[in-house]
Design an enzyme around this catalytic site. Structure first.
Site, PDB file in Angstrom:
ATOM      1  CG  ASP A 209      -2.035   1.022   1.127  1.00 10.66           C
ATOM      2  OD1 ASP A 209      -2.421   1.373  -0.007  1.00 10.66           O
ATOM      3  OD2 ASP A 209      -2.518   1.484   2.174  1.00 10.66           O
ATOM      4  CG  ASN A 214       1.067   3.989   4.190  1.00 10.68           C
ATOM      5  OD1 ASN A 214       0.667   4.506   5.223  1.00 10.68           O
ATOM      6  ND2 ASN A 214       0.372   3.083   3.523  1.00 10.68           N
ATOM      7  CG  ASP A 226       0.116   1.353   7.649  1.00 14.41           C
ATOM      8  OD1 ASP A 226       0.069   0.183   8.055  1.00 14.41           O
ATOM      9  OD2 ASP A 226      -0.890   2.029   7.359  1.00 14.41           O
TER      10      ASP A 226
END
Length: 335
Positions: A209, A214, A226
């Protein structure tokens, strides 16, 4: 369409019990002394807090959503981030406390990590994109070919077919839009299936992701946080979210990203054909994610128009436009 008078039962949601006192008690159960300063950070899937510690730097406490990941899947993510940190890649693995990174208190699994600061990368700067590409290339080189043992594989089944089924089962699509929904989803999922069948990819361990929320930019370097969505899949999944603008702009951006990436790892140029397909899958998966989490009181607050006709009309229009992009030529980078 779901009954508009139905409200999520906040009392039944597992995060309802996660009070500041419980967060502090959990932190102190593994040996820290809290100073009663707690700041809830932006996180919908889990609950994440900056927790003040007596006479020391704050730590970041991550309390995992029950029943999302198994213990083996969480620990595999922790092992992965520790591997990256041990390889001098700026990831933030959880602290090892009494030989473990994963702890449990009063029914909640949690981890504690050092606090890291930074700002969002300037992705409109081509030099920044090249630096980001080089660091992701290093991550993928360390990850090596092959996937995770316990964590899932990125693909059409979870992000497309299962996501569609979850949206339909949730019952929030207005009845008058269901024919358009069925026609559009049947068509785009068929084309996505053909696309992913046609393009051969290498599978490796991903961040999963890697959007710029992030990545923290500090001291002219990216710091990756993350890894909760870490999964196996093709390298392009960790690269395409840095692209923006028109086709020519995206082609120039990807040229700089790969200039950095290929300093450290091979890249299969055929994967460029998957970019618009992955963008479509992200759109489909996003609405399914909201539908699955609607019982969490944080979601109606964050997405108040999700059960409205306007939301679904706009979603179908955006997805139809994205479907058209699947038939356009992929961006091209030449060796």
């Amino acid at each position: 369409m779901a009954d508009e008078t139905d409200e999520p039962d906040s009392a039944a949601h597992p995060f309802t019990r996660l009070t500041p006192d419980l967060v502090m008690d959990a932190t102190e159960s593994v040996g820290f002394q809290c100073d009663a300063r707690i700041l809830e950070l932006n996180s919908y899937e889990n609950r994440v807090y900056q927790i003040g510690i007596e006479d020391d730097e704050p730590v970041i406490g991550k309390f995992y959503r029950p029943e999302r990941w198994t213990e083996s899947q969480i620990l595999e993510e922790h092992t992965y981030t520790q591997l990256l940190a041990d390889s001098d890649i700026s990831a933030v693995p959880p602290l090892i406390i009494d030989g473990s990174t994963l702890h449990e208190f009063d029914g909640y699994r949690f981890s504690l990590s050092p606090r890291r600061g930074g700002r969002a990368p300037a992705v409109d700067d081509l030099n920044t994109l090249e630096v980001l590409g080089s660091h992701i290339g290093r991550i993928h080189a360390v990850a090596g070919d092959g996937g995770f043992t316990y964590r899932p594989l990125f693909g059409l089944q979870e992000f497309g077919l299962d996501a569609r089924d979850a949206v339909v089962a949730a019952g929030y699509i207005p009845a008058e839009l269901m024919p358009a929904f069925d026609s559009l989803y049947d068509g785009i999922l068929a084309d996505l299936a053909a696309l992913f069948e046609r393009v051969s990819v290498n599978t490796l361990r991903l961040h999963g992701d890697c959007h710029m929320g992030n990545v923290l930019w500090r001291d002219d370097l990216p710091h990756f946080v993350d890894f909760d969505d870490a999964r196996s899949g093709p390298a392009i999944q960790d690269l395409w979210m840095m692209l923006s603008g028109e086709r020519e702009q995206q082609q120039n951006q990807m040229m700089h990203i790969l200039r950095g990436y290929r300093q450290f790892n091979h890249f299969n140029l055929a994967e460029l054909q998957l970019i618009e397909g992955m963008r479509a899958l992200r759109m489909i998966h996003h609405v399914a994610w909201i539908a699955r989490r609607w019982d969490d009181p944080a979601f109606p607050r964050a997405f108040p128009f999700f059960d409205s006709e306007r939301f679904w009309s706009e979603h179908l229009l955006s997805l139809k436009e994205q479907w058209a992009r699947l038939s356009e030529p992929a961006i091209e980078i030449y060796d």
